[in-house]
Design an enzyme around this catalytic site. Structure first.
Site, PDB file in Angstrom:
ATOM      1  CB  SER A   1      -9.420  -1.610   3.919  1.00 16.36           C
ATOM      2  OG  SER A   1     -10.069  -2.773   3.448  1.00 16.36           O
TER       3      SER A   1
ATOM      4  NE  ARG B   1      -3.651  -2.482   0.227  1.00 14.23           N
ATOM      5  CZ  ARG B   1      -3.373  -3.666  -0.323  1.00 14.23           C
ATOM      6  NH1 ARG B   1      -2.273  -3.791  -1.042  1.00 14.23           N
ATOM      7  NH2 ARG B   1      -4.168  -4.687  -0.175  1.00 14.23           N
TER       8      ARG B   1
ATOM      9  CD  GLU C   1      -5.715  -0.036   2.430  1.00  8.17           C
ATOM     10  OE1 GLU C   1      -6.339  -0.266   1.384  1.00  8.17           O
ATOM     11  OE2 GLU C   1      -5.492  -0.915   3.284  1.00  8.17           O
TER      12      GLU C   1
END
Length: 312
Positions: free
Chosen positions: A226, A170, A296
């Protein structure tokens, strides 16, 4: 007084909540949603001349906008769409605003295998590159050939290869540049897929993936996807669930009862409510597990000192 040179594609004092999947946040000092590369270049040059910070936005699907709004130029890229697919070589070239679910279906219909997992991510190609989006054991970096980037300071474009992008879990070079307040803007990308597959089988895989997503995620309420990165090999959702935090609310923001790594907007949530739940989760997991969960999501605008980091 507005600058006399304000481009036609730039609007002042525009609400941003409707441009995010969470449906929260204040107004942009300036907002532009260019529909072509030429418009994008012109707007970026104007912002540079005005000394404005540029904030690139994709589909707003992992974006938390401050209730106080965002200073500078918020640059919505969702109108910069289009993709060229080569069924013989498997090469795809697409613009930054191309929606990931659309791209997945285009590739499947052309018999190009490898992007089926993108169908369940409600984002754009540009955002997926910046975050190195992934699910089901795949990530965008695995398919990237190179990316065309616009330097908002000079107006020049550069093409960086995959190995130049500092990809991680990520993470990409673009996040580091945004943190340093020198955000480069994704214009287009080239992806490598596997040609020669049966289109119907690929479309069936996409259908199955979406069915799984609808069963396991709170798709019926606004969310930012998320919220936390998984502290591998553990899963953030599992850590939150075990602590009994599902259903916790601040205002109309709620830690989803369907998936603990989602925070949903049950009606009139504010960014500060979502921020409060993020801090609740981080503090609880740190206290009980000695693990600091990294976000995130990306934050735009001014938050207090307890806000989640803009790049996690």
């Amino acid at each position: 007084m507005l600058p006399v040179s304000l481009p036609a594609t730039v609007l002042p004092d525009q609400p941003l909540a409707g441009l995010t999947s969470w449906k929260v946040g204040g107004a942009a000092e300036y907002l532009s949603q260019p529909g072509s590369v030429a418009q994008l270049a012109a707007v970026v040059q104007w912002a540079a001349a005005m000394g404005l910070t540029v904030h690139p936005m994709g589909a707003g699907s992992n974006l938390l906008v401050s209730d106080e709004g965002v200073q500078g130029l918020s640059l919505g890229l969702r109108r910069l769409q289009g993709a060229q697919l080569d069924p013989a070589t498997g090469l795809i070239e697409c613009y930054a605003g191309e929606p990931l679910p659309t791209l997945a279906r285009k590739a499947a219909r052309a018999g190009l295998q490898g992007l089926e997992w993108l169908a369940g991510i409600p984002g754009t190609v540009g955002g997926a590159v910046s975050m190195n989006a992934g699910c089901q054991g795949s990530c965008l970096a695995e398919r990237l050939v190179d990316v065309e980037l616009l330097d908002p300071g000079t107006g020049r474009t550069w093409r960086l290869k995959k190995q130049d992008m500092a990809f991680g879990y990520r993470h990409s070079l673009l996040q580091e540049m945004a943190a340093a307040r020198t955000p480069w803007i994704v214009v287009s990308v080239r992806l490598r897929t596997n040609p020669g597959h049966h289109p119907q089988r690929l479309l069936e895989t996409i259908k199955a993936n979406l069915s799984q997503r609808n069963r396991t995620q709170p798709c019926n309420l606004p969310s930012g996807g998320s919220v936390f990165r998984n502290p591998l090999p553990m899963r953030a959702g599992r850590l939150i669930d075990v602590l009994g935090l599902k259903g916790q609310r601040r205002g109309d923001a709620e830690i989803s009862t369907v998936h603990a790594n989602f925070i949903v907007n049950r009606g009139r949530a504010k960014a500060r409510h979502i921020q409060a739940l993020i801090r609740l989760v981080q503090d609880s997991v740190r206290r009980e597990n000695n693990i600091t969960l990294q976000t995130e999501i990306k934050c735009l605008g001014r938050f207090d000192q307890s806000s989640p980091s803009p790049v996690g």
